[in-house]
Design a protein around this motif. Structure first.
Motif, PDB file in Angstrom:
ATOM      1  N   GLY A  67       0.837  -1.204   0.000  1.00 57.20           N
ATOM      2  CA  GLY A  67       0.000   0.000   0.000  1.00 57.20           C
ATOM      3  C   GLY A  67       0.862   1.240   0.000  1.00 57.20           C
ATOM      4  O   GLY A  67       2.089   1.154  -0.065  1.00 57.20           O
ATOM      5  N   GLU A  68       0.213   2.377   0.085  1.00 55.29           N
ATOM      6  CA  GLU A  68       0.914   3.647  -0.001  1.00 55.29           C
ATOM      7  C   GLU A  68       1.529   4.027   1.349  1.00 55.29           C
ATOM      8  O   GLU A  68       1.202   3.421   2.379  1.00 55.29           O
ATOM      9  N   ASN A 119      -6.331   1.307  16.323  1.00 50.94           N
ATOM     10  CA  ASN A 119      -6.937   0.855  15.088  1.00 50.94           C
ATOM     11  C   ASN A 119      -5.987   1.149  13.922  1.00 50.94           C
ATOM     12  O   ASN A 119      -6.182   2.120  13.190  1.00 50.94           O
ATOM     13  N   PRO A 120      -4.919   0.340  13.787  1.00 52.71           N
ATOM     14  CA  PRO A 120      -3.868   0.657  12.809  1.00 52.71           C
ATOM     15  C   PRO A 120      -4.354   0.567  11.360  1.00 52.71           C
ATOM     16  O   PRO A 120      -5.392  -0.055  11.093  1.00 52.71           O
ATOM     17  N   LEU A 379      -7.121   6.344   2.552  1.00 54.35           N
ATOM     18  CA  LEU A 379      -5.918   5.871   1.846  1.00 54.35           C
ATOM     19  C   LEU A 379      -5.368   4.547   2.356  1.00 54.35           C
ATOM     20  O   LEU A 379      -4.603   3.893   1.662  1.00 54.35           O
ATOM     21  N   HIS A 380      -5.742   4.165   3.571  1.00 56.40           N
ATOM     22  CA  HIS A 380      -5.058   3.028   4.207  1.00 56.40           C
ATOM     23  C   HIS A 380      -5.985   1.957   4.783  1.00 56.40           C
ATOM     24  O   HIS A 380      -5.627   1.279   5.732  1.00 56.40           O
ATOM     25  N   ARG A 381      -7.199   1.881   4.264  1.00 57.41           N
ATOM     26  CA  ARG A 381      -8.062   0.778   4.715  1.00 57.41           C
ATOM     27  C   ARG A 381      -8.509   0.008   3.476  1.00 57.41           C
ATOM     28  O   ARG A 381      -9.022   0.584   2.520  1.00 57.41           O
ATOM     29  N   ALA A 382      -8.282  -1.292   3.558  1.00 59.10           N
ATOM     30  CA  ALA A 382      -8.631  -2.128   2.398  1.00 59.10           C
ATOM     31  C   ALA A 382     -10.148  -2.206   2.249  1.00 59.10           C
ATOM     32  O   ALA A 382     -10.871  -2.107   3.226  1.00 59.10           O
TER      33      ALA A 382
END
Ligand SMILES: [Zn+2]
Ligand SMILES: [Zn+2]
Length: 382
Positions: A67-68, A119-120, A379-382
């Motif tokens: 991921g980014e 909650n990473p 941007l960072h959760r699938a």
């Protein structure tokens, strides 16, 4: 994900901000603030790196999935201003004050750290960057000399500054030029003193001084292709002595433009002018450039992410017509990686930044951290 030790569930960001406010530290002397930031991150079960480019602190929260990489930046230095507030958490350090709200920017990013420790992200990684020495324009550049940081491939950079004069919680965005490039210049013109009755026996810098001041004042007219401004901030000539014709003049000015290339052209022109005027007048000149900032240039794509996520969390968005006249050294990160600096209004009647009665509005911690978290979720959760 990291098997982080269970984070403290309670974090009072307002008390944290007030604590920073009470113990402000000047640019490049922020050791205790950096320690406090690192200790708080550790309390959340995170593993910060300290001493990055001086007092910088970096904390990475890695999903260990593709991921980014997103970097969120907050600054934490204070200013040499004597606080004129009377609330209980006033500055305890004489002549030093959080008059730009960097205490609030840091508290906002700390809320993000707390949230992400629980909650990473599920894709890519988030780099939380706490930057010292923003006010002197040196902190970002120093941090960028760190080999770990420069080796990172960062896809997105986001940072915010609170902004009095705009409605509370209103998010202010602008693609492309967001804030000006600027630099200070100190010009010394060295001639020779003589008896005031015999000025012709010395070399007074007065004519050169007046010519250079006039040149500085007319300079912006020559650069009308971009916004440009010259402010003469100080000038002095000779000594307070009726018997002496002056031998030294000093001029200090701040040059700014919303275009870094235009500012560089202004600098070059000014140097040429100073040297030709000084040699005509038989003077030696000494020039010092100080507190130089590049222009903040936002990527339109990242600006759009800020706008969209701001609306998503229920914040009002306003687009700027003209770039901000002030400078921000987040520009150093934005030269290297794409991203956006935005502002959040501190209230239309709020005291201005750097005023002695300024105080960061606590209510902004919530809106700023919600917006950051919404960007991370996007941007960072699938
Ligand atoms: Zn400031
Ligand atoms: Zn500031």
């Amino acid at each position: 994900m990291n098997n982080v030790s269970s984070p403290s569930s309670e974090f009072n960001s307002i008390l944290f901000r007030h604590h920073l406010h009470q113990h402000p530290e000047l640019s490049r002397r922020e050791e205790n603030t950096a320690k406090l930031i690192a200790t708080q991150l550790q309390a959340f079960g995170l593993t910060p790196s300290t001493g990055v480019g001086g007092n910088g602190v970096i904390c990475t929260i890695d999903s260990h999935q593709p991921g980014e990489t997103t970097l969120l930046r907050a600054d934490f230095d204070a200013l040499p201003i004597t606080e004129k507030n009377s609330f209980p958490y006033c500055s305890q350090h004489d002549g030093v004050m959080h008059a730009c709200g960097h205490d609030g920017h840091t508290a906002s990013l700390m809320v993000v750290a707390h949230e992400l420790s629980i909650n990473p992200p599920t894709t890519g990684k988030v780099v939380l960057l706490f930057q010292p020495a923003e006010e002197t324009g040196t902190g970002a550049a120093s941090m960028l000399r760190d080999s770990w940081l420069t080796a990172q491939h960062i896809d997105n950079v986001f940072a915010y500054h609170n902004l009095p004069g705009y409605p509370l919680h209103t998010v202010i965005v602008k693609p492309d030029s967001f804030a000006c490039a600027s630099t200070g210049i100190t010009i010394e013109l060295e001639g020779k003193t003589s008896h005031a009755a015999r000025p012709e026996n010395g070399t007074s810098p007065i004519t050169a001084m007046l010519d250079i001041i006039q040149y500085l004042q007319r300079m912006p007219d020559k650069y009308s292709e971009a916004f440009s401004l010259v402010t003469i901030v100080h000038a002095s000539l000779g000594e307070e002595a009726f018997g002496t014709s002056p031998g030294l003049a000093t001029i200090m000015a701040t040059l700014r433009s919303d275009n870094s290339a235009v500012l560089n052209a202004m600098k070059k022109d000014l140097l040429d002018t100073i040297s030709s005027i000084s040699s005509e007048e038989g003077l030696i000149n000494h020039v010092k450039w100080q507190e130089s900032f590049n222009a903040v240039v936002n990527s339109p794509k990242h600006c759009e992410i800020v706008r969209r996520q701001a609306l998503q969390v229920g914040l009002t968005v306003q687009e700027l017509e003209e770039p901000m006249r002030w400078s921000e050294d987040v520009s150093e990160f934005l030269i290297k990686w794409p991203g956006a600096l935005f502002c959040i209004g501190s209230g239309t009647e709020h005291p201005e930044l750097h005023n002695p009665d300024y105080d960061f509005p606590d209510a902004l911690i919530d809106s700023a951290s919600s917006l950051f978290l919404s960007i991370i979720n996007h941007l960072h959760r699938a």
